[in-house]
Design a protein around this motif. Structure first.
Motif, PDB file in Angstrom:
ATOM      1  N   THR A   1      43.965  52.124  26.700  1.00 11.49           N
ATOM      2  CA  THR A   1      44.283  53.545  26.844  1.00 11.49           C
ATOM      3  C   THR A   1      43.044  54.308  27.284  1.00 11.49           C
ATOM      4  N   PRO A   2      43.028  54.841  28.491  1.00 11.35           N
ATOM      5  CA  PRO A   2      44.067  54.714  29.516  1.00 11.35           C
ATOM      6  C   PRO A   2      44.085  53.309  30.126  1.00 11.35           C
ATOM      7  N   ASP A   3      44.863  53.159  31.193  1.00 13.50           N
ATOM      8  CA  ASP A   3      45.167  51.851  31.781  1.00 13.50           C
ATOM      9  C   ASP A   3      44.054  51.254  32.639  1.00 13.50           C
ATOM     10  N   LEU A   4      42.940  51.886  32.729  1.00 14.96           N
ATOM     11  CA  LEU A   4      41.848  51.548  33.654  1.00 14.96           C
ATOM     12  C   LEU A   4      41.528  50.062  33.749  1.00 14.96           C
ATOM     13  N   TYR A   5      41.504  49.344  32.649  1.00 13.52           N
ATOM     14  CA  TYR A   5      40.943  47.997  32.628  1.00 13.52           C
ATOM     15  C   TYR A   5      41.856  46.914  33.198  1.00 13.52           C
ATOM     16  N   VAL A   6      43.136  47.186  33.407  1.00  8.30           N
ATOM     17  CA  VAL A   6      44.031  46.171  33.961  1.00  8.30           C
ATOM     18  C   VAL A   6      43.542  45.727  35.341  1.00  8.30           C
ATOM     19  N   GLN A   7      43.046  46.656  36.132  1.00  6.68           N
ATOM     20  CA  GLN A   7      42.580  46.309  37.477  1.00  6.68           C
ATOM     21  C   GLN A   7      41.380  45.361  37.428  1.00  6.68           C
ATOM     22  N   TYR A   8      40.570  45.434  36.386  1.00  5.31           N
ATOM     23  CA  TYR A   8      39.448  44.502  36.206  1.00  5.31           C
ATOM     24  C   TYR A   8      39.961  43.060  36.167  1.00  5.31           C
ATOM     25  N   PHE A   9      41.019  42.806  35.397  1.00  5.20           N
ATOM     26  CA  PHE A   9      41.568  41.456  35.299  1.00  5.20           C
ATOM     27  C   PHE A   9      42.140  40.999  36.634  1.00  5.20           C
ATOM     28  N   ARG A  10      42.759  41.908  37.358  1.00  6.19           N
ATOM     29  CA  ARG A  10      43.272  41.570  38.692  1.00  6.19           C
ATOM     30  C   ARG A  10      42.120  41.175  39.615  1.00  6.19           C
ATOM     31  N   GLU A  11      41.038  41.914  39.531  1.00  7.15           N
ATOM     32  CA  GLU A  11      39.877  41.630  40.377  1.00  7.15           C
ATOM     33  C   GLU A  11      39.281  40.254  40.054  1.00  7.15           C
ATOM     34  N   LEU A  12      39.170  39.920  38.771  1.00 12.51           N
ATOM     35  CA  LEU A  12      38.644  38.602  38.400  1.00 12.51           C
ATOM     36  C   LEU A  12      39.547  37.487  38.938  1.00 12.51           C
ATOM     37  N   GLN A  13      40.850  37.683  38.858  1.00 13.26           N
ATOM     38  CA  GLN A  13      41.775  36.681  39.393  1.00 13.26           C
ATOM     39  C   GLN A  13      41.584  36.505  40.895  1.00 13.26           C
ATOM     40  N   GLU A  14      41.340  37.615  41.615  1.00 16.36           N
ATOM     41  CA  GLU A  14      41.108  37.531  43.061  1.00 16.36           C
ATOM     42  C   GLU A  14      39.848  36.726  43.367  1.00 16.36           C
ATOM     43  N   VAL A  15      38.807  36.890  42.568  1.00 20.61           N
ATOM     44  CA  VAL A  15      37.576  36.117  42.754  1.00 20.61           C
ATOM     45  C   VAL A  15      37.894  34.633  42.632  1.00 20.61           C
ATOM     46  N   LEU A  16      38.597  34.258  41.571  1.00 20.31           N
ATOM     47  CA  LEU A  16      38.939  32.850  41.348  1.00 20.31           C
ATOM     48  C   LEU A  16      39.885  32.320  42.426  1.00 20.31           C
ATOM     49  N   ALA A  17      40.875  33.120  42.820  1.00 16.95           N
ATOM     50  CA  ALA A  17      41.839  32.697  43.842  1.00 16.95           C
ATOM     51  C   ALA A  17      41.162  32.514  45.197  1.00 16.95           C
ATOM     52  N   GLY A  18      40.091  33.258  45.429  1.00 19.06           N
ATOM     53  CA  GLY A  18      39.351  33.147  46.685  1.00 19.06           C
ATOM     54  C   GLY A  18      38.398  31.966  46.700  1.00 19.06           C
ATOM     55  N   GLY A  19      38.417  31.173  45.631  1.00 22.28           N
ATOM     56  CA  GLY A  19      37.551  29.998  45.580  1.00 22.28           C
ATOM     57  C   GLY A  19      36.109  30.298  45.216  1.00 22.28           C
ATOM     58  N   ARG A  20      35.825  31.528  44.860  1.00 19.95           N
ATOM     59  CA  ARG A  20      34.463  31.891  44.473  1.00 19.95           C
ATOM     60  C   ARG A  20      34.285  31.652  42.981  1.00 19.95           C
ATOM     61  N   PRO A  21      33.112  31.246  42.566  1.00 18.03           N
ATOM     62  CA  PRO A  21      32.896  31.044  41.119  1.00 18.03           C
ATOM     63  C   PRO A  21      32.798  32.384  40.399  1.00 18.03           C
ATOM     64  N   LEU A  22      33.267  32.390  39.189  1.00 12.86           N
ATOM     65  CA  LEU A  22      33.179  33.596  38.371  1.00 12.86           C
ATOM     66  C   LEU A  22      31.854  33.546  37.617  1.00 12.86           C
ATOM     67  N   THR A  23      30.800  33.895  38.324  1.00 14.86           N
ATOM     68  CA  THR A  23      29.458  33.859  37.741  1.00 14.86           C
ATOM     69  C   THR A  23      29.279  35.030  36.785  1.00 14.86           C
ATOM     70  N   PRO A  24      28.298  34.932  35.885  1.00  7.41           N
ATOM     71  CA  PRO A  24      28.031  36.084  35.003  1.00  7.41           C
ATOM     72  C   PRO A  24      27.776  37.365  35.809  1.00  7.41           C
ATOM     73  N   GLN A  25      27.067  37.259  36.932  1.00  8.20           N
ATOM     74  CA  GLN A  25      26.788  38.456  37.737  1.00  8.20           C
ATOM     75  C   GLN A  25      28.059  39.012  38.376  1.00  8.20           C
ATOM     76  N   ALA A  26      28.945  38.142  38.843  1.00  9.42           N
ATOM     77  CA  ALA A  26      30.221  38.612  39.415  1.00  9.42           C
ATOM     78  C   ALA A  26      31.037  39.336  38.354  1.00  9.42           C
ATOM     79  N   ASN A  27      31.014  38.828  37.124  1.00 11.51           N
ATOM     80  CA  ASN A  27      31.728  39.461  36.023  1.00 11.51           C
ATOM     81  C   ASN A  27      31.121  40.835  35.717  1.00 11.51           C
TER      82      ASN A  27
END
Length: 179
Positions: free
Chosen positions: A137-163
């Motif tokens: 509340t508010p809904d702001l953080y849902v887009q963060y999870f979508r963005e992380l999924q896009e990183v993984l789906a794009g074959g990029r590693p989810l590094t601490p810096q990317a997070n």
């Protein structure tokens, strides 16, 4: 009338609707129903999140997600949200919350509310899956999870810096003073 409904005289309903128009921001008045197999799936490694409400039906005041944490799942680094509350209701299993330098093992039926500015993270340290319902509340953080999924789906590693970079776009920062 069914359970949870009450009969209201027609003129009272008009009066209540007129009052609502002047006191609340207008949103789509349609009821949103998300069935057991519905919702947007976000897969982040061993965590599967089902977005039940992304804020589009609540005027962006509230988002809700169900997450399944596989056994021995580590959560994100301890972090702080600047602009939203986060709630976690444990549906099954055990989720370990680290809040600052304190740890809490939350089991079925436990609610953990994290206000803005509070350092926190969570993990499943057990041999069994854990399921939790999260609110934002508010809904702001849902887009963060979508963005992380896009990183993984794009074959990029989810590094601490990317997070960390993704967190920064959603009013969140790592709690580096607790690392």
């Amino acid at each position: 009338m069914g359970v949870g409904h009450r009969q209201v005289p027609g003129d009272a309903l008009v009066s209540m609707n007129e009052e609502a128009k002047t006191s609340e921001p207008q949103i789509d008045s349609a009821v949103s129903v998300v069935g057991p197999g519905d919702g947007e799936m976000i897969v982040l490694g061993t965590t599967h999140m089902r977005v039940l409400e992304d804020g589009s039906h609540t005027g962006h005041r509230l988002a809700i997600a169900e997450s399944v944490l596989a056994p021995h799942t580590q959560g994100p680094p301890q972090h702080r949200h600047a602009r939203h509350d986060e709630g976690f209701y444990i549906l099954s299993g055990t989720v370990r919350f680290s809040v600052g330098d304190e740890e809490y093992d939350a089991t079925k039926g436990t609610l953990v509310m994290v206000p803005p500015g509070t350092p926190h993270t969570f993990a499943n340290p057990t041999d069994q899956p854990a399921v939790m319902l999260s609110t934002f509340t508010p809904d702001l953080y849902v887009q963060y999870f979508r963005e992380l999924q896009e990183v993984l789906a794009g074959g990029r590693p989810l590094t601490p810096q990317a997070n960390i970079d993704a967190m920064s776009r959603y009013a969140t920062e790592p709690a580096t003073d607790l690392a």
